[in-house]
Design a protein around this motif. Sequence first.
Motif, PDB file in Angstrom:
ATOM      1  N   ASN A  93       0.792  -1.234   0.000  1.00  0.00           N
ATOM      2  CA  ASN A  93       0.000   0.000   0.000  1.00  0.00           C
ATOM      3  C   ASN A  93       0.822   1.280   0.000  1.00  0.00           C
ATOM      4  OD1 ASN A  93      -2.753  -1.010   0.026  1.00  0.00           O
ATOM      5  ND2 ASN A  93      -2.220  -1.865   2.024  1.00  0.00           N
ATOM      6  N   ASN A  94       2.130   1.191   0.243  1.00  0.00           N
ATOM      7  CA  ASN A  94       2.923   2.409   0.407  1.00  0.00           C
ATOM      8  C   ASN A  94       4.172   2.517  -0.447  1.00  0.00           C
ATOM      9  OD1 ASN A  94       1.583   3.871   2.821  1.00  0.00           O
ATOM     10  ND2 ASN A  94       1.713   1.738   3.459  1.00  0.00           N
ATOM     11  N   VAL A  95       4.608   1.442  -1.052  1.00  0.00           N
ATOM     12  CA  VAL A  95       5.863   1.480  -1.803  1.00  0.00           C
ATOM     13  C   VAL A  95       5.551   1.379  -3.295  1.00  0.00           C
ATOM     14  CG1 VAL A  95       8.083   0.351  -2.187  1.00  0.00           C
ATOM     15  CG2 VAL A  95       7.139   0.475   0.127  1.00  0.00           C
ATOM     16  N   ALA A 100      12.325  -6.214  -3.270  1.00  0.00           N
ATOM     17  CA  ALA A 100      12.294  -7.672  -3.150  1.00  0.00           C
ATOM     18  C   ALA A 100      12.129  -8.003  -1.676  1.00  0.00           C
ATOM     19  CB  ALA A 100      13.594  -8.272  -3.680  1.00  0.00           C
ATOM     20  N   VAL A 101      11.670  -9.208  -1.389  1.00  0.00           N
ATOM     21  CA  VAL A 101      11.563  -9.648   0.003  1.00  0.00           C
ATOM     22  C   VAL A 101      12.275 -10.984   0.178  1.00  0.00           C
ATOM     23  CG1 VAL A 101       9.437  -8.389   0.513  1.00  0.00           C
ATOM     24  CG2 VAL A 101       9.292 -10.710  -0.344  1.00  0.00           C
ATOM     25  N   ASP A 102      12.873 -11.150   1.347  1.00  0.00           N
ATOM     26  CA  ASP A 102      13.587 -12.375   1.706  1.00  0.00           C
ATOM     27  C   ASP A 102      12.927 -12.928   2.964  1.00  0.00           C
ATOM     28  OD1 ASP A 102      15.298 -14.376   2.500  1.00  0.00           O
ATOM     29  OD2 ASP A 102      17.108 -13.115   2.474  1.00  0.00           O
ATOM     30  N   PHE A 103      12.282 -14.083   2.825  1.00  0.00           N
ATOM     31  CA  PHE A 103      11.589 -14.688   3.966  1.00  0.00           C
ATOM     32  C   PHE A 103      12.502 -15.547   4.830  1.00  0.00           C
ATOM     33  CE2 PHE A 103       7.811 -13.580   1.497  1.00  0.00           C
ATOM     34  CZ  PHE A 103       7.057 -12.993   2.491  1.00  0.00           C
ATOM     35  N   ASN A 104      13.788 -15.615   4.493  1.00  0.00           N
ATOM     36  CA  ASN A 104      14.762 -16.287   5.350  1.00  0.00           C
ATOM     37  C   ASN A 104      14.374 -17.713   5.722  1.00  0.00           C
ATOM     38  OD1 ASN A 104      16.791 -14.117   5.829  1.00  0.00           O
ATOM     39  ND2 ASN A 104      14.943 -13.046   6.498  1.00  0.00           N
ATOM     40  N   LEU A 122      -3.335  -8.405  -3.164  1.00  0.00           N
ATOM     41  CA  LEU A 122      -2.934  -7.017  -2.966  1.00  0.00           C
ATOM     42  C   LEU A 122      -1.728  -6.610  -3.822  1.00  0.00           C
ATOM     43  CD1 LEU A 122      -3.049  -7.092   0.934  1.00  0.00           C
ATOM     44  CD2 LEU A 122      -4.813  -6.195  -0.588  1.00  0.00           C
ATOM     45  N   GLU A 123      -1.024  -7.588  -4.385  1.00  0.00           N
ATOM     46  CA  GLU A 123       0.244  -7.341  -5.075  1.00  0.00           C
ATOM     47  C   GLU A 123       0.074  -6.328  -6.210  1.00  0.00           C
ATOM     48  OE1 GLU A 123       3.609  -7.385  -7.180  1.00  0.00           O
ATOM     49  OE2 GLU A 123       2.171  -8.726  -8.109  1.00  0.00           O
ATOM     50  N   THR A 124       1.013  -5.359  -6.264  1.00  0.00           N
ATOM     51  CA  THR A 124       0.877  -4.242  -7.194  1.00  0.00           C
ATOM     52  C   THR A 124       1.815  -4.278  -8.395  1.00  0.00           C
ATOM     53  OG1 THR A 124       2.478  -2.979  -5.913  1.00  0.00           O
ATOM     54  CG2 THR A 124       0.131  -2.697  -5.359  1.00  0.00           C
ATOM     55  N   GLY A 125       2.769  -5.209  -8.408  1.00  0.00           N
ATOM     56  CA  GLY A 125       3.694  -5.253  -9.528  1.00  0.00           C
ATOM     57  C   GLY A 125       5.063  -4.688  -9.226  1.00  0.00           C
ATOM     58  N   TYR A 126       5.261  -4.105  -8.055  1.00  0.00           N
ATOM     59  CA  TYR A 126       6.580  -3.572  -7.697  1.00  0.00           C
ATOM     60  C   TYR A 126       7.469  -4.626  -7.054  1.00  0.00           C
ATOM     61  CZ  TYR A 126       4.690   1.009  -8.728  1.00  0.00           C
ATOM     62  OH  TYR A 126       4.118   2.081  -9.366  1.00  0.00           O
ATOM     63  N   LEU A 127       6.878  -5.736  -6.635  1.00  0.00           N
ATOM     64  CA  LEU A 127       7.637  -6.823  -6.023  1.00  0.00           C
ATOM     65  C   LEU A 127       8.398  -7.581  -7.103  1.00  0.00           C
ATOM     66  CD1 LEU A 127       8.363  -8.622  -3.596  1.00  0.00           C
ATOM     67  CD2 LEU A 127       6.237  -9.873  -4.032  1.00  0.00           C
ATOM     68  N   SER A 154      -0.913 -16.535 -11.275  1.00  0.00           N
ATOM     69  CA  SER A 154      -0.613 -15.366 -12.117  1.00  0.00           C
ATOM     70  C   SER A 154       0.087 -14.229 -11.389  1.00  0.00           C
ATOM     71  CB  SER A 154      -1.891 -14.833 -12.776  1.00  0.00           C
ATOM     72  OG  SER A 154      -2.489 -15.840 -13.549  1.00  0.00           O
ATOM     73  N   MET A 155       0.868 -14.542 -10.378  1.00  0.00           N
ATOM     74  CA  MET A 155       1.664 -13.494  -9.743  1.00  0.00           C
ATOM     75  C   MET A 155       2.860 -13.203 -10.633  1.00  0.00           C
ATOM     76  SD  MET A 155       3.065 -13.380  -5.868  1.00  0.00           S
ATOM     77  CE  MET A 155       3.643 -11.879  -5.142  1.00  0.00           C
ATOM     78  N   ARG A 156       3.194 -11.943 -10.794  1.00  0.00           N
ATOM     79  CA  ARG A 156       4.258 -11.542 -11.709  1.00  0.00           C
ATOM     80  C   ARG A 156       5.655 -11.723 -11.135  1.00  0.00           C
ATOM     81  NH1 ARG A 156       0.358  -6.989 -12.906  1.00  0.00           N
ATOM     82  NH2 ARG A 156       0.971  -6.403 -10.818  1.00  0.00           N
TER      83      ARG A 156
END
Length: 168
Positions: A93-95, A100-104, A122-127, A154-156
């Motif tokens: 909602n803010n970025v 990228a994210v690292d779930f370790n 909720l995914e916006t395409g910036y990930l 269909s997640m990008r």
Amino acid sequence: LEDILQDTREKSAVAAVNMALDDVYGKMMQKSVGMLYGIKRNKGKILESISFKENPEDLSKSITDIHNRSRVPKIKLGKDLEYDLIIFNWLINNVNLPYAVDFNAAYKLDEAVLLFDKINSLETGYLLFIEQPIIKEEGLGNLIEFANYVKSRSMRSHIVADESFITL
């Protein structure tokens, strides 16, 4: 060599040996390591990790600072499911810049699917990618299964392994 490979405290040494052996194998086959794994890469971005932040304001400042250095933030998550959902929801909602994210290696396959199902809508395409959501003990097969599950929805963004998975 076998002692190094068995010592789980020396993950960086194992990763280095694995990369060197991949390189040797590639030279023997007269292919780049990327070609061995079916990866085509023409350009890249410098990533910079952000450790766990207790509040979105600190995370926002770190993200801004990293983007100002022309780098892409890689946000460490994997603290627990509730924390990850709060932070991920805030990110979405803010970025409005790539991250990228690292779930370790924090989750079992069913937990990762639950997390994904909550964030996918909720995914916006910036990930850009999600690194290592699946615990090592679940194996590379479950990581691949999770990646296929994400693809089927269909997640990008991409699912990637970390240095804990070796190809030896």
